[in-house]
Enzyme design. Sequence first.
Site, PDB file in Angstrom:
ATOM      1  N   ASN A 319      -4.825 -42.498  83.933  1.00 36.49           N
ATOM      2  CA  ASN A 319      -4.246 -42.194  82.619  1.00 36.49           C
ATOM      3  C   ASN A 319      -3.765 -40.748  82.527  1.00 36.49           C
ATOM      4  O   ASN A 319      -3.419 -40.274  81.441  1.00 36.49           O
ATOM      5  CB  ASN A 319      -5.279 -42.469  81.508  1.00 36.49           C
ATOM      6  CG  ASN A 319      -5.579 -43.950  81.367  1.00 36.49           C
ATOM      7  OD1 ASN A 319      -4.688 -44.785  81.491  1.00 36.49           O
ATOM      8  ND2 ASN A 319      -6.841 -44.278  81.148  1.00 36.49           N
ATOM      9  N   HIS A 321      -5.330 -37.930  82.744  1.00 31.61           N
ATOM     10  CA  HIS A 321      -6.182 -36.878  82.205  1.00 31.61           C
ATOM     11  C   HIS A 321      -7.413 -36.722  83.103  1.00 31.61           C
ATOM     12  O   HIS A 321      -7.703 -37.577  83.928  1.00 31.61           O
ATOM     13  CB  HIS A 321      -6.550 -37.120  80.724  1.00 31.61           C
ATOM     14  CG  HIS A 321      -7.428 -38.310  80.483  1.00 31.61           C
ATOM     15  ND1 HIS A 321      -7.069 -39.349  79.668  1.00 31.61           N
ATOM     16  CD2 HIS A 321      -8.656 -38.622  80.947  1.00 31.61           C
ATOM     17  CE1 HIS A 321      -8.025 -40.250  79.624  1.00 31.61           C
ATOM     18  NE2 HIS A 321      -9.005 -39.828  80.396  1.00 31.61           N
ATOM     19  N   CYS A 356      -8.078 -32.505  78.642  1.00 32.37           N
ATOM     20  CA  CYS A 356      -7.246 -31.494  79.280  1.00 32.37           C
ATOM     21  C   CYS A 356      -6.464 -32.142  80.407  1.00 32.37           C
ATOM     22  O   CYS A 356      -6.884 -33.156  80.978  1.00 32.37           O
ATOM     23  CB  CYS A 356      -8.086 -30.325  79.790  1.00 32.37           C
ATOM     24  SG  CYS A 356      -9.254 -30.745  81.081  1.00 32.37           S
TER      25      CYS A 356
END
Length: 416
Positions: A319, A321, A356
């Site tokens: 995904n 991340h 993040c």
Amino acid sequence: MVATSATSSFFPVPSSSSLDPNGKGGGNKIGSTNFAGLNSPPNSGRMKVKPNAQAPPKINGKKVGLPGSVDIVRTDTETSSHPPAPRTFINQLPDWSMLLAAITTIFLAAEKQWMMLDWKPRRSDMLMDPFGIGRIVQDGLVFRQNFSIRSYEIGADRAASIETVMNHLQETALNHVKTAGLLGDGFGSTPEMFKKNLIWVVTRMQVVVDKYPTWGDVVEVDTWVSQSGKNGMRRDWLVRDCNTGETLTRASSVWVMMNKLTRRLSKIPEEVRGEIEPYFVNSDPVLTEDSRKLTKLDDKTADYVRSGLTPRWSDLDVNQHVNNVKYIGWILESAPVGIMERQKLKSMTLEYRRECGRDSVLQSLTAVAGCDMGNLATAGDVECQHLLRLQDGAEVVRGRTEWSSKTPTTTWGTTP
């Protein structure tokens, strides 16, 4: 000479003195032979014997004729009455009986070698397959999977690291969804979630480690899901030693949905709820929730700060991340080395506040409460507060860890 002698033993060869110079032999002379009785009538189909005829032998590559030889040939009538069989597809096939016999021999030899192998388990924990993907147990509501602790999953103290334990938890969660037939093309997303661009994100994780497995141990991980509020899901784990049944780790987490495109939290759509609710277990969390508030650290309250932490490409999941387990490693980057050497992590509580990405630069802050850093060996339990933040100050993860003194272990390469 040998051929002539052999032929003469059956048909005496007339001497040169008994032959008429004109080619007529004396019929009543001793040594003469009358072949008239051996001549077959025309078209008889029998063998025809020719006197003084023999396939000439070869000497030094040249044909040499011998006198008095006899040749046995077939007549044209016999040859024409038995023509060679025509070449067809059937008579060009190989001898299948011979091929089948060869294959059977090979299989019997392989079976004999297989039966001679010693497949008896050496330990009781080897009765379970440590390499399978796992299975559904307890009325289809609990997923169970075994893991063998590898040499590259242990640390300097010979025990599995906390990252290893967390990776096992994450792997069983994904395999649970896959085995239940709910895995879409996303990372743990159901088919309806995939259609709506929704993914699961963890908001809170609580882990208690009673004992860390060591190299060669086989652990059994159970996981199940329950409802958490109106728009959340709780996932619990229980880790046991396969050999003794001893509980090693307990963990509980809370998950919510986020839109993959907008990166905003989302309610659970009814279509998705219909997919996941049949798998909810009506049970209390495996851990009593630690409701103590997590402290927010800053440059003044933190005892240790580690800056310049950046994700690598291998730290990202599908995904795009950062993987949840990677945050734990970053949090411990700012923990003092003395604690890592002399203490073991026995519990951890994390609150995930922001994700993040690959271009993020982070800082890890740690504060040690009520501990003499110079005497950690006899300090007993130690508690640390943690904060992982971006360079602009935005919080990513808050955390709290509790540590206890390690049991003295033998150093590699020394005698106890």
